[in-house]
Design an enzyme around this catalytic site. Structure first.
Site, PDB file in Angstrom:
ATOM      1  CG  HIS A 288       3.719  -1.662  11.487  1.00  0.00           C
ATOM      2  ND1 HIS A 288       4.504  -0.552  11.711  1.00  0.00           N
ATOM      3  CD2 HIS A 288       3.003  -1.412  10.371  1.00  0.00           C
ATOM      4  CE1 HIS A 288       4.257   0.348  10.762  1.00  0.00           C
ATOM      5  NE2 HIS A 288       3.353  -0.154   9.936  1.00  0.00           N
TER       6      HIS A 288
ATOM      7  CG  HIS B   4      -4.129   0.220   6.632  1.00  0.00           C
ATOM      8  ND1 HIS B   4      -4.113   0.828   7.865  1.00  0.00           N
ATOM      9  CD2 HIS B   4      -2.941   0.526   6.050  1.00  0.00           C
ATOM     10  CE1 HIS B   4      -2.966   1.480   8.014  1.00  0.00           C
ATOM     11  NE2 HIS B   4      -2.240   1.320   6.921  1.00  0.00           N
TER      12      HIS B   4
ATOM     13  CG  ASP C 247       4.699   3.099   7.535  1.00  0.00           C
ATOM     14  OD1 ASP C 247       3.800   3.592   6.814  1.00  0.00           O
ATOM     15  OD2 ASP C 247       4.485   2.151   8.323  1.00  0.00           O
ATOM     16  CG  HIS C 248       4.147   0.081   4.483  1.00  0.00           C
ATOM     17  ND1 HIS C 248       4.026  -1.213   4.886  1.00  0.00           N
ATOM     18  CD2 HIS C 248       3.680   0.842   5.515  1.00  0.00           C
ATOM     19  CE1 HIS C 248       3.493  -1.252   6.115  1.00  0.00           C
ATOM     20  NE2 HIS C 248       3.281  -0.012   6.513  1.00  0.00           N
TER      21      HIS C 248
ATOM     22  CG  ASP D 229       0.456  -1.220   7.794  1.00  0.00           C
ATOM     23  OD1 ASP D 229       1.352  -2.055   8.018  1.00  0.00           O
ATOM     24  OD2 ASP D 229       0.641   0.015   7.808  1.00  0.00           O
TER      25      ASP D 229
ATOM     26  CG  HIS E  27       0.009   4.376   4.661  1.00  0.00           C
ATOM     27  ND1 HIS E  27      -0.756   3.633   5.522  1.00  0.00           N
ATOM     28  CD2 HIS E  27      -0.817   5.338   4.156  1.00  0.00           C
ATOM     29  CE1 HIS E  27      -1.991   4.111   5.544  1.00  0.00           C
ATOM     30  NE2 HIS E  27      -2.055   5.141   4.721  1.00  0.00           N
TER      31      HIS E  27
ATOM     32  CG  HIS F 161      -0.421   0.111   2.536  1.00  0.00           C
ATOM     33  ND1 HIS F 161       0.381  -0.854   3.102  1.00  0.00           N
ATOM     34  CD2 HIS F 161      -0.536   1.091   3.465  1.00  0.00           C
ATOM     35  CE1 HIS F 161       0.726  -0.471   4.328  1.00  0.00           C
ATOM     36  NE2 HIS F 161       0.182   0.717   4.575  1.00  0.00           N
TER      37      HIS F 161
HETATM   38 FE    FE Z   1       2.522   0.884   8.211  1.00  0.00          FE
HETATM   39 ZN    ZN Z   2      -0.057   1.697   6.551  1.00  0.00          ZN
END
Ligand code: FE
Ligand code: ZN
Length: 260
Positions: free
Chosen positions: A172, A117, A62-63, A134, A60, A58
């Protein structure tokens, strides 16, 4: 066929970048959800590996935050959800029912649409493993940033339908905190008590609690247990109202967890 060789590269606060080793060529690797490039580059150069593919679940940051640098350094092919805004590189856009072929690694994954998400979130299933970003966490699930409870429950149901031994690689390390909530929802669930003991020991030793398995998640994860009587009763007690459907139960425990 041997077990898929997967290991975590811890990144940022509590993200895992999963490193997959090829079955065909052990020096060819892929990574899932590289939120940063540096820790991946360090592993590649320390071990003489070449990064052939990047799988994204996805949008985001942080990915995906490491994608541009990793592609510039390695030329890796990038796969990601067709429905989401991706980093400015060539991305093979994927949707549910599609496939991610990684020929140089001798691997191929089936793509599952798992919205909730985010609107276009996908998961990669194959070789006895699922990379679910996530959507599903161990003993938890992602927050509903872009999707509805109905969508998320359907996504979690699809993941729960995978074979019990399927190894679950989440985005995570949230397991211990998730279990604190799971214990409150289902205080009488002895599988949760056992799992708390095991995962607290792992974290005390700085070991990852992941991968989990689908079979374990079905026993301990309140979000996969919206149809169980005890979970429904607990959600109704928290809501102070009768909850008629699994979606209502799921939405109530998701809301409860958001404020926990
Ligand atoms: Fe994340
Ligand atoms: Zn995420």
């Amino acid at each position: 066929m041997g077990t898929l060789d997967v290991r975590p590269i811890p990144a940022l606060q509590d993200n895992y970048i999963w490193l997959l080793r090829g079955l065909a060529d052990p020096h060819a690797v892929a990574v899932v959800d590289p939120g940063v490039a540096d820790p991946v580059m360090r592993v590649l150069s320390a071990e003489g590996l070449h990064l052939d593919a990047i799988l994204l679940t996805h949008h985001h940051v942080d990915h995906v935050g490491g994608v541009v640098d990793l592609v510039a350094e390695t030329g890796a092919a990038v796969f990601g959800p067709a429905r989401e805004r991706m980093p400015p590189v060539d991305v093979h856009g994927l949707a549910g029912g599609g496939r991610a072929p990684l020929p140089s690694l001798g691997l191929q994954f089936k793509v599952m649409a798992v919205p909730g998400h985010t609107a276009g979130h996908i998961a990669y299933f194959g070789h006895g493993a699922v990379f679910c970003g996530d959507t599903l966490f161990s003993a938890g699930c992602g927050r509903l940033f872009e999707g509805t409870a109905t969508q998320m429950l359907a996504s979690l149901d699809a993941l729960a339908d995978l074979p019990d031994p399927t190894r679950v690689f989440c985005g995570h390390e949230y397991t211990v905190a998730n279990l604190r909530f799971a214990m409150v929802v289902e205080p009488g669930n002895s599988d949760i008590v056992d799992y708390v003991r095991r995962t607290e020991a792992q974290r005390a030793a700085s070991l990852p609690t992941l991968p989990s398995t689908i079979g374990l998640e079905k026993r301990v994860n309140p979000f996969l247990r919206s149809r169980h009587e005890n979970v429904r009763a607990s959600a109704e007690r928290h809501a102070g109202a009768r909850l008629a459907t699994p979606v209502e139960v799921f939405a109530e425990i998701r809301n409860w967890k958001d404020r926990f």
